[in-house]
Motif scaffolding. Structure first.
Motif, PDB file in Angstrom:
ATOM      1  N   ASP A 144       0.819  -1.219   0.000  1.00  0.00           N
ATOM      2  CA  ASP A 144       0.000   0.000   0.000  1.00  0.00           C
ATOM      3  C   ASP A 144       0.848   1.263   0.000  1.00  0.00           C
ATOM      4  N   GLY A 145       2.101   1.162  -0.447  1.00  0.00           N
ATOM      5  CA  GLY A 145       2.989   2.317  -0.432  1.00  0.00           C
ATOM      6  C   GLY A 145       2.542   3.459  -1.324  1.00  0.00           C
ATOM      7  N   ALA A 146       1.923   3.139  -2.457  1.00  0.00           N
ATOM      8  CA  ALA A 146       1.466   4.203  -3.356  1.00  0.00           C
ATOM      9  C   ALA A 146       0.398   5.053  -2.685  1.00  0.00           C
ATOM     10  N   GLU A 147      -0.481   4.403  -1.936  1.00  0.00           N
ATOM     11  CA  GLU A 147      -1.524   5.142  -1.225  1.00  0.00           C
ATOM     12  C   GLU A 147      -0.915   5.947  -0.079  1.00  0.00           C
ATOM     13  N   LEU A 148      -0.008   5.337   0.662  1.00  0.00           N
ATOM     14  CA  LEU A 148       0.639   6.055   1.769  1.00  0.00           C
ATOM     15  C   LEU A 148       1.414   7.260   1.269  1.00  0.00           C
ATOM     16  N   ALA A 149       2.010   7.146   0.095  1.00  0.00           N
ATOM     17  CA  ALA A 149       2.833   8.234  -0.430  1.00  0.00           C
ATOM     18  C   ALA A 149       2.034   9.499  -0.701  1.00  0.00           C
ATOM     19  N   ARG A 150       0.747   9.348  -0.918  1.00  0.00           N
ATOM     20  CA  ARG A 150      -0.095  10.532  -1.148  1.00  0.00           C
ATOM     21  C   ARG A 150      -0.177  11.407   0.085  1.00  0.00           C
ATOM     22  N   ARG A 151       0.166  10.853   1.248  1.00  0.00           N
ATOM     23  CA  ARG A 151       0.140  11.622   2.488  1.00  0.00           C
ATOM     24  C   ARG A 151       1.513  12.208   2.810  1.00  0.00           C
ATOM     25  N   THR A 152       2.440  12.124   1.848  1.00  0.00           N
ATOM     26  CA  THR A 152       3.771  12.697   2.002  1.00  0.00           C
ATOM     27  C   THR A 152       3.988  13.748   0.921  1.00  0.00           C
ATOM     28  N   TRP A 153       5.208  14.338   0.930  1.00  0.00           N
ATOM     29  CA  TRP A 153       5.565  15.324  -0.097  1.00  0.00           C
ATOM     30  C   TRP A 153       6.156  14.677  -1.343  1.00  0.00           C
ATOM     31  N   ASN A 154       6.171  13.336  -1.400  1.00  0.00           N
ATOM     32  CA  ASN A 154       6.794  12.662  -2.537  1.00  0.00           C
ATOM     33  C   ASN A 154       6.244  13.091  -3.893  1.00  0.00           C
ATOM     34  N   PRO A 155       4.919  13.158  -4.068  1.00  0.00           N
ATOM     35  CA  PRO A 155       4.434  13.545  -5.403  1.00  0.00           C
ATOM     36  C   PRO A 155       4.925  14.921  -5.839  1.00  0.00           C
ATOM     37  N   ARG A 156       4.961  15.887  -4.927  1.00  0.00           N
ATOM     38  CA  ARG A 156       5.423  17.231  -5.293  1.00  0.00           C
ATOM     39  C   ARG A 156       6.907  17.223  -5.640  1.00  0.00           C
ATOM     40  N   LEU A 157       7.668  16.339  -5.006  1.00  0.00           N
ATOM     41  CA  LEU A 157       9.102  16.266  -5.255  1.00  0.00           C
ATOM     42  C   LEU A 157       9.443  15.448  -6.489  1.00  0.00           C
ATOM     43  N   GLY A 158       8.426  14.873  -7.097  1.00  0.00           N
ATOM     44  CA  GLY A 158       8.689  14.079  -8.294  1.00  0.00           C
ATOM     45  C   GLY A 158       9.068  12.648  -8.013  1.00  0.00           C
ATOM     46  N   ILE A 159       8.748  12.134  -6.835  1.00  0.00           N
ATOM     47  CA  ILE A 159       8.925  10.711  -6.523  1.00  0.00           C
ATOM     48  C   ILE A 159       7.570  10.060  -6.731  1.00  0.00           C
ATOM     49  N   LEU A 160       7.438   9.329  -7.811  1.00  0.00           N
ATOM     50  CA  LEU A 160       6.139   8.835  -8.234  1.00  0.00           C
ATOM     51  C   LEU A 160       6.051   7.318  -8.070  1.00  0.00           C
ATOM     52  N   GLY A 161       4.847   6.868  -7.735  1.00  0.00           N
ATOM     53  CA  GLY A 161       4.580   5.442  -7.667  1.00  0.00           C
ATOM     54  C   GLY A 161       4.652   4.847  -6.287  1.00  0.00           C
ATOM     55  N   GLY A 162       5.100   5.632  -5.299  1.00  0.00           N
ATOM     56  CA  GLY A 162       5.173   5.065  -3.962  1.00  0.00           C
ATOM     57  C   GLY A 162       6.053   5.868  -3.036  1.00  0.00           C
ATOM     58  N   LEU A 163       6.477   5.226  -1.965  1.00  0.00           N
ATOM     59  CA  LEU A 163       7.247   5.864  -0.905  1.00  0.00           C
ATOM     60  C   LEU A 163       8.734   5.871  -1.212  1.00  0.00           C
ATOM     61  N   SER A 164       9.467   6.659  -0.438  1.00  0.00           N
ATOM     62  CA  SER A 164      10.924   6.598  -0.418  1.00  0.00           C
ATOM     63  C   SER A 164      11.355   5.677   0.712  1.00  0.00           C
ATOM     64  N   ILE A 165      12.439   4.965   0.476  1.00  0.00           N
ATOM     65  CA  ILE A 165      13.052   4.139   1.519  1.00  0.00           C
ATOM     66  C   ILE A 165      14.116   5.005   2.181  1.00  0.00           C
ATOM     67  N   LEU A 166      13.853   5.383   3.434  1.00  0.00           N
ATOM     68  CA  LEU A 166      14.605   6.446   4.089  1.00  0.00           C
ATOM     69  C   LEU A 166      15.396   5.931   5.281  1.00  0.00           C
ATOM     70  N   GLY A 167      16.250   6.831   5.790  1.00  0.00           N
ATOM     71  CA  GLY A 167      16.954   6.590   7.041  1.00  0.00           C
ATOM     72  C   GLY A 167      18.433   6.875   6.912  1.00  0.00           C
ATOM     73  N   THR A 168      18.988   7.588   7.887  1.00  0.00           N
ATOM     74  CA  THR A 168      20.427   7.819   7.934  1.00  0.00           C
ATOM     75  C   THR A 168      21.096   7.035   9.054  1.00  0.00           C
ATOM     76  N   THR A 169      20.357   6.786  10.128  1.00  0.00           N
ATOM     77  CA  THR A 169      20.903   5.988  11.227  1.00  0.00           C
ATOM     78  C   THR A 169      20.181   4.658  11.380  1.00  0.00           C
ATOM     79  N   GLY A 170      19.032   4.506  10.723  1.00  0.00           N
ATOM     80  CA  GLY A 170      18.214   3.313  10.877  1.00  0.00           C
ATOM     81  C   GLY A 170      17.248   3.383  12.037  1.00  0.00           C
ATOM     82  N   VAL A 171      17.405   4.420  12.889  1.00  0.00           N
ATOM     83  CA  VAL A 171      16.598   4.562  14.095  1.00  0.00           C
ATOM     84  C   VAL A 171      15.618   5.710  13.918  1.00  0.00           C
ATOM     85  N   VAL A 172      14.360   5.487  14.266  1.00  0.00           N
ATOM     86  CA  VAL A 172      13.352   6.552  14.277  1.00  0.00           C
ATOM     87  C   VAL A 172      13.319   7.159  15.672  1.00  0.00           C
TER      88      VAL A 172
END
Length: 360
Positions: A151-179
């Motif tokens: 369901d990443g494509a649906e979740l991505a609509r609640r992020t800034w990804n579409p405006r940034l040109g990341i289409l089709g789903g979420l970004s896989i993120l993290g710099t430390t691996g810890v939230v």
């Protein structure tokens, strides 16, 4: 953690890394490790239970449910999976965007156009576990790794990804691996306590940094005591308002071009959910600096602040310095005459200094 402490969680990048480790192990050995453990950049060693697994003749898939701890993360509870299959000899690790993971379609992000939106640190973590599993079980390390988010494509609509040109789903993120749990009141309280500790130690120079990369730059530049490093994050207003009442003689503000472009625009909360980069403002700044109307209009249409910075660098326009100066002016206005001198350091994603407004 106990009592009122907030519970940390794990990034999508950490989940994708652990899923890859489990899937590649199964591809080489026929069995899935469960739980599967990984080592994160700062030494954390989490173990993840597998939610799904599948082994066929030519590929293996493992999936993990993301636990974001007490952070109100849009991806909390999402199913993050990795499918691993052999690649051509010498290919190394080839990344693919599976269902629910976006693809980069605009410049200005830390990945080239056309690449899966799997950020640089998760890529390095995934390459690391592929090397480790290959060494342990006799693999070549030449694999295709396809990351998916249910369901990443649906979740991505609640992020800034579409405006940034990341289409089709979420970004896989993290710099430390810890939230780190996001809590305004807890974070702001920690900033205030940090100022209190610095003042009690008699320190005359403190720094507010938006993240670990800018903090490293300040550390290399000044070698400040740990007590001088305020965990500002997105809460520039909390730092400035508390220092206004409890001053320290010198304040360094350091952060990425995107965050500090918001500060230059008069925002005190730099979180992406509560402020955005004002490209019209950036266009006006470069026009005032002598750029042509045509070039200024191109900055108005930039995809990200980093994209605007890159364009300006190519034209010899010091956008980083201009943003730093405007940010410093806004900080001084917010301090309302408190006896504090301010400098601003602006960095790019690599941690390179790209703008400086010095102490006066």
């Amino acid at each position: 953690m106990t009592g009122s402490a907030l519970r940390y969680g794990w990034t999508t990048g950490a989940c994708a890394t652990a899923s890859t480790a489990a899937a590649y192990t199964a591809l080489l050995t026929g069995g899935f490790p469960d739980p599967v453990g990984i080592v994160l950049p700062k030494g954390h060693r989490p173990e993840f239970a597998l939610a799904k697994e599948r082994l066929t003749g030519g590929s293996a898939m493992a999936a993990i449910v993301k636990d974001a701890g007490d952070d109100p993360d849009v991806t909390h509870g999402a199913l993050v999976s990795a499918t691993v299959r052999p690649a051509d000899p010498g290919a190394g690790v080839v990344f693919r965007a599976g269902p629910g993971v976006g693809t980069v379609t605009k410049p200005g992000l830390p990945l080239p156009v056309g690449e899966p939106a799997i950020n640089p640190v998760p890529r390095e973590l995934i390459r690391g576990v592929v090397r480790q599993v290959a060494a342990e079980h006799g693999g070549s390390g030449d694999v295709v790794v396809e990351i998916s988010v249910e369901d990443g494509a649906e979740l991505a609509r609640r992020t800034w990804n579409p405006r940034l040109g990341i289409l089709g789903g979420l970004s896989i993120l993290g710099t430390t691996g810890v939230v780190v749990p996001y809590s305004c009141s807890a974070w702001i309280d920690s900033i205030r306590r940090g100022v209190d500790v610095a003042r009690a130690a008699g320190l005359e120079h403190v720094a507010g940094c938006t993240g670990s990369t800018s903090e490293k730059l300040v550390d290399r530049t000044y070698g400040l005591a740990p007590e001088a490093m305020l965990d500002m994050g997105d809460f520039a207003g909390a730092v400035l308002k508390y220092l206004r009442r409890h001053p320290v003689p010198r304040l360094t503000i350091a952060g990425g071009i995107g965050k500090l472009a918001k500060l230059a625009d008069g925002h005190l909360d730099l979180h992406s959910k509560r402020s955005q980069v004002n490209f019209a403002l950036l266009a006006g700044i470069v026009r005032d600096a002598g750029a042509s109307a045509e070039f200024a209009e191109s900055i108005r249409g930039a995809n990200t602040a980093l994209d605007a910075l890159t364009r300006c660098q190519a034209e010899g326009i010091p956008l980083g310095d201009l943003v730093a100066a405007r940010s410093r002016d806004f900080c001084l206005t917010t301090l309302q005459g408190a006896p504090i001198d301010v400098e601003v350091l602006v960095i790019d994603r690599a941690g390179t200094l790209v703008g400086h407004a010095p102490f006066r």
